[in-house]
Design a protein around this motif. Structure first.
Motif, PDB file in Angstrom:
ATOM      1  N   ASN A 176      32.569   2.348  -5.803  1.00 16.51           N
ATOM      2  CA  ASN A 176      31.857   1.735  -4.688  1.00 16.51           C
ATOM      3  C   ASN A 176      32.818   1.554  -3.512  1.00 16.51           C
ATOM      4  OD1 ASN A 176      29.459   1.618  -6.232  1.00 16.51           O
ATOM      5  ND2 ASN A 176      30.167  -0.262  -7.206  1.00 16.51           N
ATOM      6  N   THR A 177      32.992   0.329  -3.036  1.00 16.97           N
ATOM      7  CA  THR A 177      33.897   0.113  -1.904  1.00 16.97           C
ATOM      8  C   THR A 177      35.325  -0.215  -2.346  1.00 16.97           C
ATOM      9  OG1 THR A 177      33.272  -2.213  -1.801  1.00 16.97           O
ATOM     10  CG2 THR A 177      32.022  -0.675  -0.414  1.00 16.97           C
ATOM     11  N   MET A 178      35.552  -0.350  -3.650  1.00 14.99           N
ATOM     12  CA  MET A 178      36.893  -0.642  -4.144  1.00 14.99           C
ATOM     13  C   MET A 178      37.644   0.641  -4.445  1.00 14.99           C
ATOM     14  SD  MET A 178      38.526  -3.185  -6.936  1.00 14.99           S
ATOM     15  CE  MET A 178      37.616  -4.480  -6.233  1.00 14.99           C
ATOM     16  N   LYS A 179      38.893   0.683  -4.013  1.00 12.35           N
ATOM     17  CA  LYS A 179      39.754   1.824  -4.278  1.00 12.35           C
ATOM     18  C   LYS A 179      41.069   1.312  -4.841  1.00 12.35           C
ATOM     19  CE  LYS A 179      37.458   4.054  -0.480  1.00 12.35           C
ATOM     20  NZ  LYS A 179      36.403   3.060  -0.453  1.00 12.35           N
ATOM     21  N   ARG A 180      41.484   1.876  -5.993  1.00  9.97           N
ATOM     22  CA  ARG A 180      42.734   1.462  -6.627  1.00  9.97           C
ATOM     23  C   ARG A 180      43.682   2.652  -6.717  1.00  9.97           C
ATOM     24  NH1 ARG A 180      39.787  -0.282 -11.429  1.00  9.97           N
ATOM     25  NH2 ARG A 180      41.356   0.852 -12.573  1.00  9.97           N
ATOM     26  N   TRP A 181      44.956   2.369  -6.517  1.00  6.47           N
ATOM     27  CA  TRP A 181      46.003   3.377  -6.615  1.00  6.47           C
ATOM     28  C   TRP A 181      46.935   3.019  -7.756  1.00  6.47           C
ATOM     29  CZ3 TRP A 181      47.322   8.050  -5.006  1.00  6.47           C
ATOM     30  CH2 TRP A 181      48.655   8.437  -5.112  1.00  6.47           C
ATOM     31  N   HIS A 182      47.161   3.976  -8.665  1.00 10.58           N
ATOM     32  CA  HIS A 182      48.101   3.811  -9.779  1.00 10.58           C
ATOM     33  C   HIS A 182      49.174   4.883  -9.640  1.00 10.58           C
ATOM     34  CE1 HIS A 182      45.632   1.032 -12.309  1.00 10.58           C
ATOM     35  NE2 HIS A 182      44.670   1.575 -11.581  1.00 10.58           N
ATOM     36  N   SER A 183      50.421   4.471  -9.570  1.00 10.07           N
ATOM     37  CA  SER A 183      51.510   5.433  -9.379  1.00 10.07           C
ATOM     38  C   SER A 183      51.893   6.101 -10.693  1.00 10.07           C
ATOM     39  CB  SER A 183      52.726   4.750  -8.758  1.00 10.07           C
ATOM     40  OG  SER A 183      53.202   3.741  -9.621  1.00 10.07           O
TER      41      SER A 183
END
Length: 197
Positions: A176-183
Motif C-alpha cells: 500500500n503506502t508503506m515502503k520498507r528497505w532491507h539492506s
C-alpha cells in the motif's frame, strides 16, 4: 502480425507482434524487466491460452507454453538464453535453457516457495542475486555460489510486492503506502531483518 505503420507523432515504425485482438492485451507488459531477455531478442507475451516467448523483432514464437509462475519468473539480465522460474507449491527454482529446451533444478529449498507479488524485479542486474520467498520469509540466493543468505524478513506485503535493487544492495517491500528497505551485506551473506521505512 507483421504489419506496420509509421507513428504520426514520433515518426518511428510500429510493427504488430501478436494476433490476440480482440481479446485483452498482455498484463505482463507493464511491470518488469525480467520479461525481456538480456539482448532483447526474446520477450514473454501473454496470449489468451498460454504464455509464449516471442522474438520482438518479428513476433515469431520461439518457445511455446512458458513454464512456471511467470509473474515471478525472470530472464537472466546477462545471459539471453537463461530463464529462471518456479511453480506454485514447488520447493525448487529451475532454469530453462531456451535454445535447447533443457530444464535444470538450480536449488531445491525443501520448503514451498511463495509469490513476490509479480510486479518488482527479483534478480539484480549482475544476474547473480535473487530475492526468494522461502516458506513465507524473504531471503537472498546467490546463483553463482548456490548460497542461501542468512537472515530474512517476513513476506508480509499482502497485495503489494517485493523488488531487489538493480545493484543488489537491498530489497524494497511495497505494501500500500508503506515502503520498507532491507539492506543486503554480501560480505557476511546476510539480508538484514532491520528495515528503513
Amino acid at each position: 502480425v507483421g504489419s506496420s505503420y509509421i507513428d504520426p507523432v514520433f515518426g518511428t515504425s510500429i510493427t504488430r507482434l501478436s494476433s490476440t485482438y480482440p481479446s485483452g492485451g498482455s498484463g505482463l507488459i507493464y511491470g518488469r524487466n525480467g520479461f525481456w531477455n538480456a539482448n532483447s531478442t526474446l520477450y514473454i507475451h501473454e496470449f489468451p491460452d498460454v504464455k509464449k516467448m516471442i522474438d520482438p523483432r518479428s513476433g515469431k514464437v520461439i518457445f511455446s507454453n512458458v513454464p512456471g509462475m511467470v509473474a515471478d519468473a525472470t530472464f537472466s539480465p546477462v545471459d539471453p538464453d537463461r530463464y529462471y522460474y518456479f511453480e506454485y507449491d514447488s520447493t525448487s527454482i529451475k532454469q530453462l535453457t531456451v535454445s535447447t529446451g533443457q530444464i535444470a533444478v538450480v536449488k531445491d529449498f525443501g520448503t514451498k516457495l511463495g509469490s513476490l507479488g509479480g510486479t518488482g524485479n527479483n534478480i539484480d542486474n549482475s544476474g547473480r542475486y535473487l530475492v526468494v520467498n522461502v516458506g513465507g520469509t524473504l531471503r537472498i540466493f546467490d546463483l553463482i555460489t548456490a548460497t542461501l543468505y542468512s537472515g530474512g524478513t517476513p513476506a508480509d506485503f499482502g497485495d503489494g510486492y517485493v523488488s531487489i535493487a538493480p545493484d543488489g544492495n537491498g530489497i524494497a517491500i511495497i505494501k500500500n503506502t508503506m515502503k520498507r528497505w532491507h539492506s543486503i551485506n554480501h560480505s557476511s551473506r546476510t539480508l538484514s531483518s532491520q528495515s528503513t521505512t
